[in-house]
Scaffold this active site. Structure first.
Site, PDB file in Angstrom:
ATOM      1  N   SER A 137      19.231 -14.453  28.784  1.00 36.71           N
ATOM      2  CA  SER A 137      19.691 -14.743  30.138  1.00 36.71           C
ATOM      3  C   SER A 137      21.084 -15.372  30.196  1.00 36.71           C
ATOM      4  CB  SER A 137      18.700 -15.670  30.851  1.00 36.71           C
ATOM      5  OG  SER A 137      18.573 -16.885  30.168  1.00 36.71           O
ATOM      6  N   VAL A 180       2.526 -32.112  33.627  1.00 35.51           N
ATOM      7  CA  VAL A 180       2.616 -31.807  35.063  1.00 35.51           C
ATOM      8  C   VAL A 180       1.267 -31.954  35.764  1.00 35.51           C
ATOM      9  CG1 VAL A 180       4.606 -30.296  34.807  1.00 35.51           C
ATOM     10  CG2 VAL A 180       2.328 -29.319  34.629  1.00 35.51           C
ATOM     11  N   GLY A 181       0.191 -32.272  35.019  1.00 35.73           N
ATOM     12  CA  GLY A 181      -1.088 -32.562  35.668  1.00 35.73           C
ATOM     13  C   GLY A 181      -2.092 -31.433  35.611  1.00 35.73           C
ATOM     14  N   LYS A 182      -2.042 -30.587  34.574  1.00 37.98           N
ATOM     15  CA  LYS A 182      -2.950 -29.450  34.513  1.00 37.98           C
ATOM     16  C   LYS A 182      -4.400 -29.909  34.294  1.00 37.98           C
ATOM     17  CE  LYS A 182      -0.721 -27.567  31.088  1.00 37.98           C
ATOM     18  NZ  LYS A 182       0.336 -28.579  30.967  1.00 37.98           N
ATOM     19  N   THR A 183      -4.617 -30.761  33.315  1.00 38.71           N
ATOM     20  CA  THR A 183      -5.979 -31.205  33.015  1.00 38.71           C
ATOM     21  C   THR A 183      -6.526 -32.099  34.117  1.00 38.71           C
ATOM     22  OG1 THR A 183      -5.438 -31.133  30.657  1.00 38.71           O
ATOM     23  CG2 THR A 183      -7.422 -32.322  31.286  1.00 38.71           C
ATOM     24  N   PRO A 208       4.542 -26.830  31.783  1.00 44.48           N
ATOM     25  CA  PRO A 208       4.988 -27.744  30.720  1.00 44.48           C
ATOM     26  C   PRO A 208       4.049 -28.939  30.588  1.00 44.48           C
ATOM     27  CG  PRO A 208       6.750 -27.260  32.305  1.00 44.48           C
ATOM     28  CD  PRO A 208       5.490 -26.764  32.904  1.00 44.48           C
ATOM     29  N   PRO A 209       4.145 -29.672  29.482  1.00 42.04           N
ATOM     30  CA  PRO A 209       3.300 -30.867  29.313  1.00 42.04           C
ATOM     31  C   PRO A 209       3.583 -31.913  30.393  1.00 42.04           C
ATOM     32  CG  PRO A 209       4.347 -30.242  27.224  1.00 42.04           C
ATOM     33  CD  PRO A 209       4.988 -29.416  28.293  1.00 42.04           C
ATOM     34  N   LYS A 258      15.349 -23.377  36.442  1.00 42.73           N
ATOM     35  CA  LYS A 258      16.800 -23.248  36.322  1.00 42.73           C
ATOM     36  C   LYS A 258      17.502 -23.755  37.586  1.00 42.73           C
ATOM     37  CE  LYS A 258      16.715 -19.427  33.012  1.00 42.73           C
ATOM     38  NZ  LYS A 258      17.034 -18.025  32.736  1.00 42.73           N
TER      39      LYS A 258
END
Length: 801
Positions: free
Chosen positions: A678, A357-360, A354-355, A721
Site C-alpha cells: 500500500s 479493544v475488548g473482544k473477550t 488488535p489486542p 490509517k
C-alpha cells in the site's frame, strides 16, 4: 483506663474462618444479608465488621450465635460469579467488640468499640517476638504447606503485633482456638498462646513422621497393596459387594433421575451392565466408571431459561463498553430474532481486532445481556486435534476434548461459549485442531458433534459460539467460511479519552485505595499518555499507565504524610511520574520538502504515518531501498521506479535519466519491520519529487498499491490509517477509488474531519500532492504514441550480442 469510641458498621458473619488484623483473605459469599452488607460497605466506602459464628450450621445467625469480638476490615475487591454468589477480597484492620446490634431488612448493622493492643513495648515483648519467630521458622520446616515467601515476609516485620497476627493466620488451628487468640488484647498473653499452639503442632508433626517411618519399615508397598486388596475382596464377598455395590446402586439412581436421549440411555445401560460384571479391583472398572461419569455429568437437556429484553440488553452493552457500534448492533439483531422465534441455528461470531479493544470482555457482556452462563476456552498454542475431539477410550489416560469438558463446566446446553485466540492455533504431526473445529462451528453439523471419547452425538446447536482473533491471517479459510467476521478497529483518541475518564480512572482509583476526586486527570494529560506513552489500538497499556501514576501518587501521599491531599495530573506533570516518553508521536512534517512524502500504514496496534524519503546521487542507475522492508514493499519500490521511467518524457526527463544517477529510497525507523503493497503511490510521489525538485505538500497523506500502468488498487486497514492521519494533523488524504465502499464503515466523525480525495491513477496523485509553481504544468503534452515510438527505435538501434 482506656478510652474507646463507638462507631457503626455493616456486619458479615463468617463460617469456619477467623480474620486477623493485617490478614488478606478471599471470601465466597452466598447469603443475601452478607452480600447486602458487602455492597453497603462498598457503596459507602466504609469498613465492614467480620465476626465468626459460634455454630457453623446456622444459616441465619442472630446476636446470640456470634462471638463478641471480631475484626474491622476493608473490602478491597468484589467479583460477581455466574451462580449469583460474590467473591470478596478483604483485609483485616483492627480488633473490635460488638456493643450494639441493629437489624435492617437486608443486613445487620453493629455498633463496635475498637480494642487496641496493650503491653506492646519493652524488652519482654521483643524477647517474645524473637522466640515466636524462631518457633514459627521451626514449624515451617516440618510443615511443607507454609510457603517460603511467608517466612521471608515475617522475617522483615519489626511490629510485634503484626508478627503475632500474621503467624496466627497461617496456623492450622480449629476455629475456636483462633477465636481465642483473636480475643487476647494483651500482646504477651497472645504470643504465649501462639507459642503453645506451635509447640503442639511441631510435636504432632514429629510424631506423624515417626509413625510413617515405622509403617514403611514393616511393610513394603507391594505386600501392603496385595494384602489390602485381598482383604477388601473378602469383605465385599461377605457383604454382597459391600461399598462397591452401594456405589453402583447410587450410580443407577443418578442415571434414572437424569434426562438422557434414548441412544445415550441405551449406551449408558450397556456400560453399567458391563460394570456390574467386572471385579472391583480391575483396571477396566475404573475406565468404564469414568466413562459413565463423563456422560452423566454432561448437560443433555438442561438449559438456562433466559428471557431476552432487548432494551436491557442494549443497556448492558452500553454500560460495559464504549464505542464498538457495529458489534453491538449485530448482537442486538441476533437477540431480537431470538426473542421472536423459539430456536434458530446458533450464530458463530468472530470478533477480529488488535489486542486490548475488548473482544473477550464483550463476550462476557453478551452472556450477561442474555442471562446465560458464560464459559471461555483459550485456543492459544493448541496443536493437537485430540484436545478438541478427545482421545479414544483405547488409550491409557483418555479423556474428553476441551469442548465437552467445557460443556460439563457449563452444566447447561445453551451457554455463551467464547473460543479465545482462535488464530493462535498451530498444527503438527498430531493433526490440525482447526480442522476439528469445523464441525464445532458449522451450524449445519454441530447438532451431532462426535467426541472420540464419548463416541456419541452431542448437540451443540443451542450454544452461542463467539470466537476472537487478532488477525484473520492465522485462521484457515474453511474455518472463516463458517463464521460471521466482525472487525473491531482501534479506538480513536477521543474514544480512549472517554474510556479513560468513564471507566479506567475510576477503576484504578478504587483498586489503589483512593476516593473519587483524590486524583484528577486533565484531558490534556490523558491525551499525552495516549500519544507518547502508549502505542496500541486498545486501552490495556493505557490502563496500566494510569495505574502506575496512581501507585506513585499513593507513595507520595504516604511519604509526605498528607493522606487527605488531592492531586491534579496535568500534561506538564506527566513526565515527573512516568519519565521520558516512550514513543514518537507521528505528526505531519513542519515544512514542505523535496523527496519526502507521507504515507499511511496499518500495524497490529493501529495505524501509523509513514515518511518515505528519496534522494539522488551521481551514479549508474542503481536503486537502493532501505528501512527493514519486506519483499512485497521492495517490489513496490521497483514497480514505482519502473512507472517513473515509463513516464520520463511526460515528466520532462531524459529517457535515459536513470543511467546517470543512483536513487536511494529510505523508510525511517529502520528497526521496525515493514511490509505490504500500500506504500506504492507514496514511493512514486517521493521519487518524482526528488527528480523534478518539486516539494510535496506536507498536509497530504496517501495510501494505495500501484500497477506498472499507474492504476491504483484498493488497500485494507482503512479506518486505522485514517485514524493515524487525523492524529498526525493531516488535513488531506488520497485514497484508491475502489475503497469508496469501505468509507461507509469509517465513523462519520473521522470522515468529516478530513478532506478525502479518491484517485484512480498515479497522475492524479502527483497533480494533487506536488506543489507545482503557479503557471507551470507538471506533465508535458507529449502523445503516448511518440513515447512508445522512441522506445521502439532505441530498442532497434541496440547492437545485437
Amino acid at each position: 483506663m482506656r478510652e474507646t469510641t463507638a462507631k457503626r458498621y455493616p456486619l458479615m458473619p463468617l463460617r469456619d474462618i477467623v480474620i486477623f488484623p493485617g490478614m488478606v483473605a478471599p471470601l465466597v459469599v452466598g447469603r443475601k444479608k452478607s452480600i447486602a452488607a458487602l455492597e453497603n460497605a462498598m457503596e459507602n466506602r466504609s469498613m465492614i465488621f467480620l465476626v465468626t459464628q459460634q455454630d457453623d450450621s446456622i444459616d441465619d445467625p442472630g446476636r446470640e450465635h456470634l462471638y463478641d469480638i471480631g475484626t474491622l476490615a476493608t473490602v478491597m475487591q468484589l467479583l460477581r460469579l455466574p451462580d449469583g454468589t460474590i467473591k470478596a477480597l478483604v483485609e483485616g484492620k483492627r480488633r473490635a467488640r460488638i456493643t450494639g446490634l441493629t437489624e435492617f431488612d437486608s443486613f445487620f448493622s453493629v455498633e463496635v468499640e475498637e480494642l487496641p493492643d496493650i503491653h506492646t513495648e519493652g524488652p519482654e515483648i521483643e524477647a517474645y517476638g524473637r522466640e515466636l519467630y524462631r518457633l514459627f521458622e521451626e514449624f515451617s520446616r516440618t510443615n511443607k504447606k507454609i510457603p517460603k515467601e511467608i517466612l521471608t515476609s515475617i522475617a522483615g516485620m519489626e511490629n510485634i503485633t503484626r508478627l503475632a497476627d500474621t503467624v496466627a493466620s497461617h496456623l492450622t488451628l480449629k476455629t475456636g482456638q483462633k477465636q481465642e487468640i483473636l480475643e487476647r488484647v494483651s500482646l504477651p498473653d497472645r504470643i504465649a498462646l501462639l507459642m503453645e499452639a506451635i509447640y503442639r503442632e511441631v510435636e504432632l508433626s514429629e510424631l506423624e513422621k515417626t509413625i510413617q517411618a515405622k509403617v514403611k519399615k514393616k511393610m513394603a508397598d507391594t505386600q501392603r497393596n496385595y494384602y489390602l486388596g485381598e482383604k477388601i475382596k473378602a469383605i465385599q464377598e461377605e457383604m454382597g459387594q459391600g461399598e462397591g455395590g452401594d456405589d453402583i446402586a447410587e450410580l443407577e439412581e443418578i442415571i434414572a433421575r437424569k434426562k438422557l436421549p434414548d441412544p445415550v440411555r441405551e449406551k449408558v445401560g450397556k456400560e453399567l451392565k458391563k460394570l456390574k460384571q467386572m471385579p472391583p479391583m480391575s483396571a477396566e472398572t475404573t475406565v468404564v466408571r469414568n466413562y459413565i461419569d463423563a456422560i452423566v455429568s454432561l448437560p443433555w437437556t438442561e438449559k438456562t431459561a433466559s428471557t431476552i429484553d432487548i432494551n436491557r440488553a442494549e443497556q448492558v452493552l452500553e454500560e460495559d463498553h464504549y464505542g464498538l457500534k457495529k458489534t453491538k448492533e449485530r448482537i442486538l439483531e441476533y437477540l431480537a430474532v431470538q426473542a421472536q422465534v423459539k430456536k434458530i441455528k446458533g450464530p458463530i461470531l468472530c470478533l477480529v481486532g488488535p489486542p486490548g479493544v475488548g473482544k473477550t470482555s464483550i463476550c462476557r457482556s453478551i452472556a450477561r445481556a442474555m442471562d446465560r452462563k458464560f464459559i471461555r476456552l483459550s485456543l492459544g498454542g493448541v496443536r493437537d486435534e485430540a484436545e478438541i475431539r478427545g482421545h479414544r477410550r483405547t488409550y491409557i489416560g483418555a479423556m474428553p476434548g476441551k469442548i465437552i469438558l467445557s460443556m460439563q463446566r457449563a452444566e447447561v446446553i445453551n451457554p455463551v461459549f467464547c473460543l479465545d485466540e482462535v488464530d493462535k492455533m498451530s498444527m503438527d504431526f498430531r493433526g490440525d485442531p482447526s480442522a476439528a473445529l469445523l464441525e464445532v462451528l458449522d451450524p449445519e453439523q454441530n447438532f451431532a458433534f462426535n467426541d472420540h471419547y464419548l463416541d456419541l452425538d452431542y448437540d451443540l446447536s443451542e450454544v452461542f459460539f463467539i470466537t476472537t482473533a487478532n488477525s484473520l491471517h492465522g485462521i484457515p479459510l474453511p474455518l472463516q467460511d463458517r463464521m460471521e467476521i466482525i472487525k473491531l478497529s482501534g479506538y480513536t483518541e477521543e474514544e480512549k479519552l472517554r474510556i479513560a475518564e468513564g471507566f479506567l480512572v475510576p477503576k484504578q482509583l478504587e483498586v489503589n485505595g483512593f476516593q473519587p476526586g483524590d486524583i484528577r486527570f486533565s484531558d490534556q494529560a490523558l491525551l499525552e499518555i495516549v500519544r507518547r506513552y502508549t502505542r496500541e489500538a486498545g486501552v490495556r497499556s493505557l490502563e496500566r499507565t494510569i495505574a502506575s501514576i496512581c501507585r506513585k501518587v499513593a507513595r507520595d501521599r504516604l511519604k509526605k504524610n498528607q493522606p487527605d491531599r488531592a492531586y491534579r495530573i496535568s500534561r506538564q506533570s506527566i513526565g515527573r511520574y512516568l519519565g521520558a516518553a516512550g514513543y514518537r508521536y507521528g505528526l505531519a512534517e513542519e515544512q514542505d520538502a523535496i523527496g519526502l512524502a507521507t504515507g499511511m500504514a496499518w500495524t497490529e496496534v493501529g495505524g501509523e504515518l509513514l515518511q518515505i524519503e528519496s534522494t539522488l546521487m551521481p551514479g549508474s542507475g542503481k536503486l537502493t531501498v532501505t528501512g527493514k522492508l519486506g519483499d512485497v514493499m521492495q517490489e513496490s519500490a521497483r514497480a514505482a521506479m519502473s512507472y517513473v521511467r515509463s513516464r520520463a518524457m511526460r515528466l520532462g526527463l531524459e529517457p535515459d535519466f536513470y543511467q546517470k544517477i543512483d536513487l536511494h529510497i529510505h523508510v525511517p525507523e529502520g528497526a521496525i519491520p515493514k511490509d505490504g503493497p500500500s506504500a506504492g503511490i507514496t514511493m512514486v510521489t517521493s521519487i518524482v519529487s526528488a527528480l523534478l525538485k518539486i516539494p510535496v505538500n506536507r498536509r497530504i497523506a496517501m495510501t494505495g498499491e500501484i500497477t506498472l500502468r499507474g492504476r491504483i488498487l484498493p488497500i485494507g486497514g482503512l479506518t486505522e490509517k485514517l485514524l493515524a492521519a487525523r492524529r498526525g494533523n493531516i488535513t488531506h488524504v488520497l485514497l484508491p477509488q475502489e475503497n469508496e465502499r469501505d468509507l461507509k464503515e469509517v465513523p462519520a466523525k473521522i470522515r468529516n474531519s478530513l478532506t478525502i480525495d479518491l484517485v484512480n491513477h498515479v497522475d492524479e496523485v502527483l497533480q494533487k500532492a506536488l506543489l507545482v509553481r503557479e503557471g507551470e504544468e507538471l506533465f508535458k503534452d507529449i502523445p503516448l504514441e511518440s513515447i512508445y515510438k522512441d522506445i521502439t527505435v532505441s530498442s532497434h538501434n541496440t547492437p545485437a550480442h
